[in-house]
Structures are given as structure tokens and as C-alpha cells.
Design a protein around this motif. Sequence first.
Motif, short mmCIF file in Angstrom:
data_model
loop_
_atom_site.label_atom_id
_atom_site.label_comp_id
_atom_site.label_asym_id
_atom_site.label_seq_id
_atom_site.Cartn_x
_atom_site.Cartn_y
_atom_site.Cartn_z
N GLN A 194 -39.70 27.05 -41.34
CA GLN A 194 -38.81 26.00 -41.84
C GLN A 194 -39.55 25.00 -42.52
OE1 GLN A 194 -37.58 24.89 -37.88
NE2 GLN A 194 -36.08 26.61 -37.57
N THR A 195 -40.65 24.57 -42.24
CA THR A 195 -41.61 23.82 -43.09
C THR A 195 -41.63 24.20 -44.24
OG1 THR A 195 -42.58 22.86 -40.87
CG2 THR A 195 -43.73 22.52 -42.84
N TRP A 196 -42.24 25.61 -44.48
CA TRP A 196 -42.44 26.22 -45.72
C TRP A 196 -41.26 26.02 -46.59
CZ3 TRP A 196 -46.84 28.11 -48.06
CH2 TRP A 196 -46.66 28.79 -49.09
N ARG A 197 -39.97 26.37 -46.27
CA ARG A 197 -38.94 26.53 -46.74
C ARG A 197 -38.55 24.92 -47.48
NH1 ARG A 197 -36.54 30.51 -43.39
NH2 ARG A 197 -36.26 32.44 -44.81
N GLN A 198 -38.99 23.92 -46.71
CA GLN A 198 -38.67 22.58 -46.96
C GLN A 198 -39.79 22.09 -47.91
OE1 GLN A 198 -38.58 20.40 -43.37
NE2 GLN A 198 -36.72 21.36 -42.67
N ASN A 199 -40.94 22.74 -47.86
CA ASN A 199 -42.13 22.23 -48.66
C ASN A 199 -43.04 23.09 -49.08
OD1 ASN A 199 -43.80 20.62 -50.27
ND2 ASN A 199 -44.77 19.75 -48.33
N PRO A 200 -42.64 24.17 -49.94
CA PRO A 200 -43.90 25.25 -50.05
C PRO A 200 -44.98 25.07 -50.76
CG PRO A 200 -42.12 25.48 -51.29
CD PRO A 200 -41.57 24.53 -50.54
N LEU A 201 -45.90 25.62 -50.75
CA LEU A 201 -47.31 25.12 -51.65
C LEU A 201 -47.03 25.56 -53.02
CD1 LEU A 201 -50.30 26.43 -49.58
CD2 LEU A 201 -49.44 24.09 -49.74
#
Length: 201
Positions: A194-201
Motif C-alpha cells: 500500500q505504501t509503495w502504491r502511494q509513494n513508489p521509488l
Amino acid sequence: MSEFDRPHRPIRRPDLAALAGAAAEVEPFARAELAAATAAAVITHGRSGQGDSLVDLADRVGLDTLAELWRQEQPSSLPGALWALYLLRRWCQSNGDEVTRLWRAGRHYAPVDEVVAGVSEAADPAAIEALADAVLHGAYVGDFAVALERAAAFFRVIATGRRETAEPGRDGDRERSLAERNEETADGLTMTAQTWRQNPL
């Protein structure tokens, strides 16, 4: 600033061993910062299309090296999630028969997770190992969040299998405790996705 925002530079594989040695000598906060930085560098390098695939990173630098860097981090963090993926791959390689037994015992009680994980219908040790490789491969060349969700689903099926096969007594208690840990890992991987979807590298 989230952990996925912090700047980082590419890290060569030999550097990881040196950083792992240093990790044991620093304070917990600095260790967490080091874990986050190295995980971000690894995932960025792996997803950049440059260099060799990092699926077999643990084979090249040693699982102990990755453990020193990432093992103490929660699966809800990027380093903890990567550690869970590499540990899953090694477990499926070295204990394929056990993992297959647990998968088969749990999959019919967790049909949604079975589909999300994507183990082939054969569900034999070769299929289990192929799933672990596919998850790591997807983490670097596909949708990272999807790879994490597949791994989370896999851990949930395994947790169900542990509970279904646990006998009364001490050994059964141990299996139920491991099932709880598997579910905690699954929950953490889902949070990282979920974090990745909101703020991917």
C-alpha cells in the motif's frame, strides 16, 4: 518524508557485505536508517534495468549478509519486506516438501489467497520454488506492490495450513505460533504494498 523518499546511491554487491558488518556496530536508529537506505538502493538498481537480475542476490552475497542488514526490520518496511521475500525463496528452496505440505493443507481454506499467490495447480515442490522465484522476479521487473501481495497471500495460505495440520500439544502450539508469525508477515507485506502504491521509488 517516507522511507521511500530518502535519497540513495547505487550500491554494488560487494558493498553490501561491508555495510552488513558495520550494521552490527551502530545504534538501532542508525541501523534502521542503513537498512532503509540499502533496501532502497537495491530495489532501485534492480528495477532500473541495469545489471544482472537481483533474484539470486542472497546466493551471491549470502543470506547472512542480508540478514544483518534487514532481518530486524518489520515486513511493513521496505527492508523488512525484501528480507521476507528473500527468506521465502530460501525456505522454498531448502524445505520444498514441508512448504508444499503446508500449502496443500491450507489452500482450500483460503481460496482467494490461493488465487492471488498464483502457485500452479500441481502445487509440488518445483511449483512452490517457481512461485518464490516469480515473486522476486516480479519485484524487480514487474509491479512491486503486486509481488508483495502475492507473497502476502502465500504466507496466509501457509498460516492456514499450519493451523489445519497442528496437533494438540507442544508441537501443535509451535505450529500455531508460527502461523501467527506468517500472518504478521503477510499483514506487513500488504502494508508495504500500500505504501509503495502511494509513494513508489
